[in-house]
Design a protein around this motif. Sequence first.
Motif, mmCIF file in Angstrom:
data_model
loop_
_atom_site.group_PDB
_atom_site.id
_atom_site.type_symbol
_atom_site.label_atom_id
_atom_site.label_comp_id
_atom_site.label_asym_id
_atom_site.label_seq_id
_atom_site.Cartn_x
_atom_site.Cartn_y
_atom_site.Cartn_z
ATOM 1 N N ARG B 60 21.368 -35.249 13.818
ATOM 2 C CA ARG B 60 21.857 -34.615 12.598
ATOM 3 C C ARG B 60 21.139 -33.288 12.373
ATOM 4 N N SER B 61 19.817 -33.299 12.478
ATOM 5 C CA SER B 61 19.045 -32.088 12.200
ATOM 6 C C SER B 61 19.102 -31.092 13.353
ATOM 7 N N PHE B 62 19.088 -31.617 14.572
ATOM 8 C CA PHE B 62 19.026 -30.731 15.727
ATOM 9 C C PHE B 62 20.346 -29.988 15.937
ATOM 10 N N LEU B 63 21.462 -30.678 15.660
ATOM 11 C CA LEU B 63 22.772 -30.032 15.757
ATOM 12 C C LEU B 63 22.849 -28.837 14.826
ATOM 13 N N ALA B 64 22.351 -29.041 13.599
ATOM 14 C CA ALA B 64 22.361 -27.948 12.632
ATOM 15 C C ALA B 64 21.521 -26.784 13.150
ATOM 16 N N PHE B 65 20.352 -27.113 13.723
ATOM 17 C CA PHE B 65 19.462 -26.080 14.271
ATOM 18 C C PHE B 65 20.177 -25.282 15.360
ATOM 19 N N LEU B 66 21.018 -25.971 16.129
ATOM 20 C CA LEU B 66 21.764 -25.280 17.183
ATOM 21 C C LEU B 66 22.939 -24.475 16.620
ATOM 22 N N GLY B 67 23.150 -24.582 15.298
ATOM 23 C CA GLY B 67 24.211 -23.799 14.664
ATOM 24 C C GLY B 67 25.515 -24.563 14.508
ATOM 25 N N LYS B 68 25.509 -25.846 14.824
ATOM 26 C CA LYS B 68 26.707 -26.674 14.625
ATOM 27 C C LYS B 68 26.445 -27.590 13.436
ATOM 28 N N LYS B 69 27.466 -27.817 12.621
ATOM 29 C CA LYS B 69 27.339 -28.702 11.449
ATOM 30 C C LYS B 69 26.089 -28.357 10.636
ATOM 31 N N THR B 70 26.053 -27.091 10.178
ATOM 32 C CA THR B 70 24.877 -26.652 9.426
ATOM 33 C C THR B 70 25.017 -27.046 7.949
ATOM 34 N N GLY B 71 23.944 -26.829 7.199
ATOM 35 C CA GLY B 71 23.945 -27.106 5.767
ATOM 36 C C GLY B 71 23.574 -28.539 5.448
ATOM 37 N N LEU B 72 23.439 -28.807 4.187
ATOM 38 C CA LEU B 72 22.992 -30.118 3.726
ATOM 39 C C LEU B 72 24.046 -31.172 3.977
ATOM 40 N N LYS B 73 23.682 -32.191 4.653
ATOM 41 C CA LYS B 73 24.631 -33.265 4.930
ATOM 42 C C LYS B 73 24.677 -34.207 3.723
ATOM 43 N N LYS B 74 25.923 -34.502 3.271
ATOM 44 C CA LYS B 74 26.072 -35.358 2.078
ATOM 45 C C LYS B 74 26.462 -36.768 2.485
ATOM 46 N N ILE B 298 18.805 -15.343 5.235
ATOM 47 C CA ILE B 298 17.936 -16.476 4.902
ATOM 48 C C ILE B 298 18.766 -17.713 4.582
ATOM 49 N N LYS B 299 19.857 -17.504 3.873
ATOM 50 C CA LYS B 299 20.753 -18.620 3.533
ATOM 51 C C LYS B 299 21.234 -19.301 4.823
ATOM 52 N N LYS B 300 21.604 -18.472 5.792
ATOM 53 C CA LYS B 300 22.095 -18.997 7.061
ATOM 54 C C LYS B 300 21.018 -19.778 7.810
ATOM 55 N N LEU B 301 19.802 -19.195 7.786
ATOM 56 C CA LEU B 301 18.692 -19.866 8.479
ATOM 57 C C LEU B 301 18.378 -21.206 7.812
ATOM 58 N N LEU B 302 18.431 -21.200 6.466
ATOM 59 C CA LEU B 302 18.162 -22.444 5.743
ATOM 60 C C LEU B 302 19.199 -23.509 6.093
ATOM 61 N N GLU B 303 20.443 -23.066 6.226
ATOM 62 C CA GLU B 303 21.497 -24.026 6.553
ATOM 63 C C GLU B 303 21.306 -24.603 7.959
ATOM 64 N N LYS B 304 20.743 -23.786 8.836
ATOM 65 C CA LYS B 304 20.446 -24.300 10.182
ATOM 66 C C LYS B 304 19.374 -25.385 10.141
ATOM 67 N N MET B 305 18.558 -25.373 9.083
ATOM 68 C CA MET B 305 17.517 -26.389 8.968
ATOM 69 C C MET B 305 17.952 -27.529 8.044
ATOM 70 N N GLY B 306 19.253 -27.578 7.747
ATOM 71 C CA GLY B 306 19.785 -28.705 6.984
ATOM 72 C C GLY B 306 19.659 -28.574 5.469
ATOM 73 N N TYR B 307 19.338 -27.368 4.984
ATOM 74 C CA TYR B 307 19.259 -27.147 3.539
ATOM 75 C C TYR B 307 20.549 -26.481 3.067
ATOM 76 N N ASN B 308 20.774 -26.489 1.741
ATOM 77 C CA ASN B 308 21.732 -25.585 1.125
ATOM 78 C C ASN B 308 20.954 -24.583 0.298
ATOM 79 N N TYR B 309 21.519 -23.416 0.130
ATOM 80 C CA TYR B 309 20.842 -22.403 -0.677
ATOM 81 C C TYR B 309 21.820 -21.851 -1.695
ATOM 82 N N ASN B 310 21.360 -21.773 -2.921
ATOM 83 C CA ASN B 310 22.187 -21.254 -4.006
ATOM 84 C C ASN B 310 21.626 -19.900 -4.440
#
Lengths: 508, 545
Positions: B60-74, B298-310
């Motif tokens: 889940r986390s590594f895929l986001a890091f690779l740029g796939k399925k980024t952002g906070l998973k709900k 920064i928003k994009k980078l955060l999403e790669k680490m599984g966060y959302n940014y507002n």
Amino acid sequence: MEIEKLIERLNPDERAILPYLTEKTLTKISEKSNLDKIRVLRALEFLNNKNIIKIKKTEKKIIDLGNNGVIYLRIGLPERRLLNLLSERKTLSLEEAREQGKLSENELKAGIGALKKKALIEVKKGKIIFIGALEEIEKRSLEEQLIESLPLPYDKLKPEQKLAFENLRKRKDIIEVNVEKEIKVDLTELGKQIITEDLTKLTKYKDMIEELTPEMIKKEEWKGKKFRKYDVVSKVPAINGGKKHFVNQAVEHARKIWLELGFKEMTSTLTQTSFWNFDALFTAQDHPVREMHDTFYIKNVEGKLPDKKLVGQVEKTHEKGISGSKGWKYSWNKEEARRIILRTHTTALSAHTLASLRNLKNKKGKFFAIGKCFRNETLDWSHEFEFNQTEGIVVDKDANFKHLLGYLKEFFKKMGFKNIRFAPAYFPYTEPSVEISAWNEERKVWLELGGAGIFRPEVVVPLLGEYIPVLAWGPGFDRILMDYYNIKDMREMYKNDLTKLRKIKFWV
Amino acid sequence: MAVVTFPRKEFEKVIGKIDEKMQERITMFGTPLEFLTDEEVGIEIFPNRPDLYSLQSYLRSFLAFLGKKTGLKKYKAHKPEKNYEVIIDKSVKDVRPYTACAIVKNLKFDDEKIKEVIDIQEKIHSTLGRNRKKIAIGIYPLEKIDLPIKFEARKSQDIKFQPLESQKEMTASQILRQHPTGREYAHLLQGKEKFPIFVDSKGEILSMPPIINSEKTGKITEKTKDIFIECSGSDFEILKKTLNILVTMLAEMGGKIYQMKLRYKKEELTPDLQPEKMKISIEEANKLLGLSLQEKQIKKLLEKMGYNYNSKNNEVEIPAWRTDILHPVDIYEDIAIAYGYENFLPEIPSIATIGEEAKEEKIIRKISEILTGLGLIEINTHHLLTKQDIKKTGLKPKIEVENSKTDYKILRLSLLPSTLRVLSKNIDAEYPQKIFEVGVVFDKDDKQETGIKESKHLAIAITPGNFTELKQIFEYLARMLALEFKIEETEKENFIEGRVGKILLKDKELGFLGEVHPSLLKSWNLKMPLTYLELSLEEIFGSLS
């Protein structure tokens, strides 16, 4: 001309033995030249290096008299003494033989055995009876002949001598076999040429100057004379000098690098309170590293905590957090912080240094330390309970992560690591954290050199009183050192094998 | 160090082939690749990321890091159905005050998945859970339990159930004394009068945390579809996070998450999968990292680490299973990881500072230069000695460390035993042996912060040695340092009477030099005469600076 030059280089001993080289053996050359064997040997080795001779080392078995042999040579073998008695009376009691022949029990036995073998006697009812022909008594036995002619080289023995040798060898201490190592010398083609030269010419070299003496310098005796040329290529015996321990040499090298980079050295004690080693570095009191399993705690000693304000801040940071942090949320225990340990990292020194800057207006600086640290470890090829660490901090309001990487890269470059990699890591007291690895070309792997990071606000704020970025690193030092000296076993580091210490290369 | 092992096939199914580049990506995600075989991928997970222990959550986390399925998973947490309750009795307050619980339904277990569930429990127990002290996890097949459940503490004789891997019913004290797992963790309940248990509405005991589950109700099998999970311990926050790690992993396996009502004094609902929020500052992040990233980046980078940014309120939504975000710096590090450590250009700022060597170190360096100039060899020995070393030297141990894993457990009071040990190991080395060391010695002293006074000593040993030579060396050293010492005759144990002098600087005794008594040589098996000097350098540091 070639030969002329060669002769000029001969030292007096070499020249002295030159006429006797045809004698071929060390012993003979030594006798003829009137030089002791050690000097001849050295001269021979020099001549060997100059390709004038070829040295052959051979071993020779020499048969010689043993302790009893020496006595028997004088008073006769036991069988001879028995025969002498028997020539007067044809029958002897054992008793008489022993007493009159002055034979010990063993000698008597041996004597009887030898004569029986030759069918000269028989023993009946405690009496020795001569049964051989009378002229046999006069005849000297092979054994007697042999002991009279010793020493002899084994390979020169005639068949009958060999037989006598085999007989005597079984008996106690009459003869012994010595192995003589003999040096044999063969002239090379070049050597043959040299000695066919007019050897009387050698005398003219007698005037060459050997060792230059103060006297000669003073009286200018060297004028008009030639200096004998030395053999500058030949090996000389090795000597050793005084030397710093190789670990300390490496430490000194690293210290110099930090000084070149403008860092100031921090020092502190090896024993520390847990407060400085752990609590001040935001390491929760239930963190596994604080267990006795990993850390040396000192028995029956309790430490003191620093000023209340600082302790209070650290307590608050752990329990509730500080400056935007949530903290570890547990009840912080002063007693735990008072426990004394052997420092587990030099980062404890950085904590002290930050606290010492607390009351300064301008809180900045670059600091380093190199020192021993401890962990409760077993002792084998890959474990040591004492290890070296190098520590550095940069306190500067403008410091950032790129600077951290910059300092590390520079330090490791100066330590000899050109290909460095930085990867994310985790330490309780830094964020971001980084692991430094170096590419090992031989093994084709990245070798971990150590950790670094920027101190967390939870570390800096209580110690410094405000948040200023503090770049920090604390790579272990021993892996670098082992790599340099090619040491595979950690126990070698503090083994202090003097032979090895004398031989080990300097850190350059 | 926790190294997790994932099946390579499953791993590659999701992220693609693990080629050299992918290996590098794994390490640069902050999870060093430890080994790679045809079947397995071994990855080190640092203790701050227990949420990466299972294959599902790692991917889940590594895929986001690779740029796939980024952002906070709900994940959806369904409201509790009736009876989905755990009543927390106040009796647990003194033993194990908190629990966080959930129900997960619709699971399909096979051997592989059961193993994974057991593995992650063990990993969490041994790391974040501090060997079950802080967290103990229990998982039970729901069909064997009658809800609601009660969490209470009882006296030993009132607890009787058949623990896992046992044939018979046992009381609490029997389990702690006789059962292998009971014995292993008994210290966690030591001195308690009552022991915590989970018990269902029919009075069936499910488990006694943090020790063991019941054989009847505490074992999941391939037939299990629905489960009840509890985490118990002393820190409710960390228990909630742990529960979130577990339920989201099970949701990745296809499970449906249900909340439970926890009847504390004040009712709580767990699991709570609402993301935590934390304000960050773009400026601060850039300043710390030495970058000049736009907010968008920064928003994009955060999403790669599984966060959302507002961007409206600079708030980061943090996954409810992250246990390591205490401060915005923790988020800034993740920005750096997403940006890529390999993309930072190392830089040395052009600030002038002046290097300065510690004075003591400088003097020590000079001393060793002087002594090596005389042909002495420096040795470097341990600060810890064995009892044997102390005894052989006729000394008494004073300061000891606890639980040493080796025989080395006494802090040295003098350099003499260390020196004798080195000489005794070198009786076959070439003579003469002339050695020295500058090292720390320890003594108790209440005035010090640590209760221990440390001083740096110099030791010189010459063997075969004579007094004159040693004294010559010492006097040369003193002359070179321009220090005026006095030597007076004295007596000293282990040294030959009439051949020992004490060394004084300004009437203060700093050490001694003399010839070692043959009885001491004998006890160390030394065959050559030995002269020895030991000198405290502390006063010298003072008078030279």
